[in-house]
Design a protein around this motif. Structure first.
Motif, PDB file in Angstrom:
ATOM      1  N   TRP A  48      99.546 -52.746  16.724  1.00 44.55           N
ATOM      2  CA  TRP A  48      99.252 -54.117  16.785  1.00 44.55           C
ATOM      3  C   TRP A  48      98.845 -54.385  15.202  1.00 44.55           C
ATOM      4  CZ3 TRP A  48      94.204 -56.904  17.667  1.00 44.55           C
ATOM      5  CH2 TRP A  48      94.437 -57.727  17.804  1.00 44.55           C
ATOM      6  N   LEU A  49      98.246 -53.837  14.785  1.00 51.76           N
ATOM      7  CA  LEU A  49      97.231 -53.801  13.826  1.00 51.76           C
ATOM      8  C   LEU A  49      97.978 -54.396  12.678  1.00 51.76           C
ATOM      9  CD1 LEU A  49      93.927 -52.153  14.317  1.00 51.76           C
ATOM     10  CD2 LEU A  49      94.179 -54.636  14.311  1.00 51.76           C
ATOM     11  N   ALA A  50      99.173 -53.654  13.092  1.00 50.77           N
ATOM     12  CA  ALA A  50     100.039 -53.166  11.132  1.00 50.77           C
ATOM     13  C   ALA A  50     100.418 -55.236  10.631  1.00 50.77           C
ATOM     14  CB  ALA A  50     100.926 -52.204  11.507  1.00 50.77           C
ATOM     15  N   PRO A  51     101.493 -55.657  11.809  1.00 48.92           N
ATOM     16  CA  PRO A  51     100.881 -56.774  10.491  1.00 48.92           C
ATOM     17  C   PRO A  51     100.141 -57.945  10.489  1.00 48.92           C
ATOM     18  CG  PRO A  51     101.489 -56.557  13.299  1.00 48.92           C
ATOM     19  CD  PRO A  51     101.402 -55.558  12.531  1.00 48.92           C
ATOM     20  N   LEU A  52      98.781 -57.368  11.200  1.00 50.95           N
ATOM     21  CA  LEU A  52      97.490 -58.574  10.899  1.00 50.95           C
ATOM     22  C   LEU A  52      97.231 -57.854   9.302  1.00 50.95           C
ATOM     23  CD1 LEU A  52      96.074 -58.440  14.183  1.00 50.95           C
ATOM     24  CD2 LEU A  52      98.003 -60.156  13.316  1.00 50.95           C
ATOM     25  N   LEU A  67      91.369 -62.187  12.232  1.00 47.19           N
ATOM     26  CA  LEU A  67      92.601 -62.024  12.787  1.00 47.19           C
ATOM     27  C   LEU A  67      92.651 -61.210  13.943  1.00 47.19           C
ATOM     28  CD1 LEU A  67      95.158 -62.139   9.852  1.00 47.19           C
ATOM     29  CD2 LEU A  67      95.317 -64.162  11.363  1.00 47.19           C
ATOM     30  N   ILE A  68      91.655 -59.965  14.145  1.00 50.21           N
ATOM     31  CA  ILE A  68      92.036 -59.479  14.904  1.00 50.21           C
ATOM     32  C   ILE A  68      91.341 -59.883  16.084  1.00 50.21           C
ATOM     33  CG2 ILE A  68      90.981 -57.213  15.645  1.00 50.21           C
ATOM     34  CD1 ILE A  68      91.250 -56.479  13.328  1.00 50.21           C
ATOM     35  N   VAL A  69      90.572 -60.325  16.277  1.00 51.27           N
ATOM     36  CA  VAL A  69      89.167 -61.452  17.167  1.00 51.27           C
ATOM     37  C   VAL A  69      89.785 -62.665  17.655  1.00 51.27           C
ATOM     38  CG1 VAL A  69      87.603 -62.928  17.430  1.00 51.27           C
ATOM     39  CG2 VAL A  69      86.896 -60.821  16.663  1.00 51.27           C
ATOM     40  N   ASP A  70      90.188 -63.821  17.305  1.00 50.32           N
ATOM     41  CA  ASP A  70      91.533 -64.962  16.847  1.00 50.32           C
ATOM     42  C   ASP A  70      92.820 -64.269  17.813  1.00 50.32           C
ATOM     43  OD1 ASP A  70      89.778 -66.425  16.420  1.00 50.32           O
ATOM     44  OD2 ASP A  70      90.975 -66.836  13.795  1.00 50.32           O
ATOM     45  N   ARG A  71      93.044 -63.581  17.722  1.00 51.83           N
ATOM     46  CA  ARG A  71      95.010 -62.883  17.938  1.00 51.83           C
ATOM     47  C   ARG A  71      94.491 -61.699  19.478  1.00 51.83           C
ATOM     48  NH1 ARG A  71      98.393 -63.560  13.391  1.00 51.83           N
ATOM     49  NH2 ARG A  71      97.555 -65.104  12.499  1.00 51.83           N
ATOM     50  N   PHE A  72      94.093 -60.782  19.558  1.00 54.96           N
ATOM     51  CA  PHE A  72      93.480 -60.508  20.602  1.00 54.96           C
ATOM     52  C   PHE A  72      93.903 -60.663  21.845  1.00 54.96           C
ATOM     53  CE2 PHE A  72      90.694 -56.361  23.292  1.00 54.96           C
ATOM     54  CZ  PHE A  72      92.330 -55.959  23.038  1.00 54.96           C
ATOM     55  N   ASP A  73      94.384 -60.212  22.710  1.00 52.80           N
ATOM     56  CA  ASP A  73      94.511 -60.780  24.450  1.00 52.80           C
ATOM     57  C   ASP A  73      93.745 -59.992  25.605  1.00 52.80           C
ATOM     58  OD1 ASP A  73      96.492 -59.266  23.796  1.00 52.80           O
ATOM     59  OD2 ASP A  73      98.436 -60.999  24.569  1.00 52.80           O
ATOM     60  N   GLY A  74      92.657 -60.004  25.313  1.00 54.17           N
ATOM     61  CA  GLY A  74      92.783 -59.052  26.244  1.00 54.17           C
ATOM     62  C   GLY A  74      92.143 -57.089  25.781  1.00 54.17           C
ATOM     63  N   VAL A  75      91.847 -56.365  26.922  1.00 57.40           N
ATOM     64  CA  VAL A  75      91.760 -55.097  27.033  1.00 57.40           C
ATOM     65  C   VAL A  75      92.782 -54.869  28.027  1.00 57.40           C
ATOM     66  CG1 VAL A  75      88.946 -54.901  26.064  1.00 57.40           C
ATOM     67  CG2 VAL A  75      90.150 -54.876  28.847  1.00 57.40           C
ATOM     68  N   ASP A  76      93.644 -55.211  28.463  1.00 56.21           N
ATOM     69  CA  ASP A  76      94.683 -54.934  29.623  1.00 56.21           C
ATOM     70  C   ASP A  76      96.004 -54.806  28.107  1.00 56.21           C
ATOM     71  OD1 ASP A  76      93.381 -54.775  31.678  1.00 56.21           O
ATOM     72  OD2 ASP A  76      93.412 -56.686  31.708  1.00 56.21           O
ATOM     73  N   ARG A  77      95.620 -55.139  27.188  1.00 59.41           N
ATOM     74  CA  ARG A  77      96.953 -54.810  26.556  1.00 59.41           C
ATOM     75  C   ARG A  77      97.103 -53.690  25.757  1.00 59.41           C
ATOM     76  NH1 ARG A  77      99.819 -57.080  21.901  1.00 59.41           N
ATOM     77  NH2 ARG A  77      99.972 -58.915  22.467  1.00 59.41           N
ATOM     78  N   PHE A  78      96.356 -52.868  25.866  1.00 59.97           N
ATOM     79  CA  PHE A  78      95.824 -51.477  25.450  1.00 59.97           C
ATOM     80  C   PHE A  78      95.776 -50.373  26.495  1.00 59.97           C
ATOM     81  CE2 PHE A  78      95.049 -53.386  21.667  1.00 59.97           C
ATOM     82  CZ  PHE A  78      96.136 -53.483  20.833  1.00 59.97           C
ATOM     83  N   ASP A  79      96.080 -48.854  26.690  1.00 55.39           N
ATOM     84  CA  ASP A  79      95.542 -47.903  27.551  1.00 55.39           C
ATOM     85  C   ASP A  79      94.388 -47.832  27.494  1.00 55.39           C
ATOM     86  OD1 ASP A  79      98.268 -47.904  28.551  1.00 55.39           O
ATOM     87  OD2 ASP A  79      98.524 -46.844  27.788  1.00 55.39           O
ATOM     88  N   ARG A  80      93.443 -47.834  28.249  1.00 51.31           N
ATOM     89  CA  ARG A  80      91.948 -47.795  27.984  1.00 51.31           C
ATOM     90  C   ARG A  80      91.388 -45.902  27.821  1.00 51.31           C
ATOM     91  NH1 ARG A  80      87.280 -48.844  32.525  1.00 51.31           N
ATOM     92  NH2 ARG A  80      88.305 -46.866  33.201  1.00 51.31           N
ATOM     93  N   TRP A  81      91.205 -44.971  27.034  1.00 58.05           N
ATOM     94  CA  TRP A  81      90.727 -44.159  26.626  1.00 58.05           C
ATOM     95  C   TRP A  81      89.338 -43.564  27.092  1.00 58.05           C
ATOM     96  CZ3 TRP A  81      86.747 -42.963  22.879  1.00 58.05           C
ATOM     97  CH2 TRP A  81      86.390 -44.693  22.773  1.00 58.05           C
ATOM     98  N   LEU A  82      88.536 -44.830  27.352  1.00 59.44           N
ATOM     99  CA  LEU A  82      87.758 -43.706  27.026  1.00 59.44           C
ATOM    100  C   LEU A  82      86.963 -44.603  28.312  1.00 59.44           C
ATOM    101  CD1 LEU A  82      85.387 -41.969  25.823  1.00 59.44           C
ATOM    102  CD2 LEU A  82      84.721 -44.235  24.584  1.00 59.44           C
ATOM    103  N   ASP A  83      85.794 -44.169  29.301  1.00 60.93           N
ATOM    104  CA  ASP A  83      85.261 -44.937  30.470  1.00 60.93           C
ATOM    105  C   ASP A  83      83.741 -45.052  30.056  1.00 60.93           C
ATOM    106  OD1 ASP A  83      84.134 -45.570  32.747  1.00 60.93           O
ATOM    107  OD2 ASP A  83      84.454 -43.975  33.715  1.00 60.93           O
ATOM    108  N   LEU A  84      83.301 -46.740  29.236  1.00 65.48           N
ATOM    109  CA  LEU A  84      82.269 -46.403  28.736  1.00 65.48           C
ATOM    110  C   LEU A  84      80.671 -45.729  30.066  1.00 65.48           C
ATOM    111  CD1 LEU A  84      82.658 -50.015  26.381  1.00 65.48           C
ATOM    112  CD2 LEU A  84      82.648 -46.865  25.639  1.00 65.48           C
ATOM    113  N   SER A  85      81.107 -46.148  31.001  1.00 68.10           N
ATOM    114  CA  SER A  85      80.256 -46.339  31.832  1.00 68.10           C
ATOM    115  C   SER A  85      79.678 -45.128  32.164  1.00 68.10           C
ATOM    116  CB  SER A  85      80.807 -46.872  33.440  1.00 68.10           C
ATOM    117  OG  SER A  85      82.496 -46.052  34.212  1.00 68.10           O
TER     118      SER A  85
END
Length: 226
Positions: free
Chosen positions: A168-172, A206-224
């Motif tokens: 996802w980052l590569a084109p940015l 660009l990253i902050v403006d284009r990112f459309d939410g954490v559901d876009r990617f698999d969650r790898w870590l439970d911060l809680s």
């Protein structure tokens, strides 16, 4: 003026990228990961924090660009932004202007300075936070230094990134003029580098403006769980 390193950047993901991501048990209570010195974890950055960091850093970069007349002066002013203290700036007129234009800076040693940039260096603070915002793990950063030896000659942020986020980052990266590489002895991480702090901040925006939410990617870590 903003110092710029002229070199070929490549937004292509290195073929030998490992895409390693830490699990909960890999996250230390203190310090960071990857055996870098003087680092700490930046996890779960929220949208507002990332947006603020990008804007604050961009404003500081604009002041630096306006006031610096040489590589040495760039270093003095950037260091003042990093530390909150302007006493290392040799030109008294520049010191006065910095105190006027960046209110968080001080002419005296601050009692407890955390800084507008979260105790990171101007030019890589916003990118570090942007990578955390999309669920990556920034592990070390350096803006590159003109007058002293550091581990990077130009802005660079090492991060743990999985394949989804890297792709996802590569084109940015390509749009911002930044690139990927893998550092010697740090093969589990992807490094993102830039010719100058202008490009690294542009990428963060660009990253902050284009990112459309954490559901876009698999969650790898439970911060809680930390």
């Amino acid at each position: 003026m903003i110092p710029r390193t002229e070199y070929p950047v490549s937004a292509q993901i290195p073929e030998d990228a490992e895409f390693w991501m830490p699990a909960e048990e890999d996250i230390p209570e203190e310090e960071g990961i990857g055996y870098f010195r003087g680092v700490w974890m930046i996890l779960g950055v929220a949208a507002e924090e990332a947006q603020t960091m990008v804007s604050v850093e961009a404003a500081q970069i604009a002041v630096i660009d306006d006031l610096a007349r040489s590589g040495a002066m760039f270093e003095e002013i950037a260091h003042a932004c990093d530390t909150g203290l302007v006493d290392g700036v040799g030109d008294a007129s520049i010191r006065r202007q910095l105190l006027e234009r960046i209110p968080s800076l001080s002419a005296e040693e601050p009692d407890d300075f955390y800084g507008d940039l979260g105790d990171l260096e101007v030019g890589v603070a916003a990118l570090s936070h942007a990578l955390s915002y999309i669920g990556g793990v920034p592990v070390a950063s350096c803006r590159g230094h003109v007058t002293e030896h550091r581990w990077s000659d130009n802005p660079a942020v090492y991060a743990a990134l999985d394949q989804q986020r890297a792709e996802w980052l590569a084109p940015l990266l390509r749009e911002a003029g930044c690139g990927f590489h893998i550092g010697p002895g740090r093969t589990e991480f992807l490094a993102i580098d830039a010719p100058s702090i202008m490009e690294s901040n542009a990428l963060a925006r660009l990253i902050v403006d284009r990112f459309d939410g954490v559901d876009r990617f698999d969650r790898w870590l439970d911060l809680s769980a930390l």
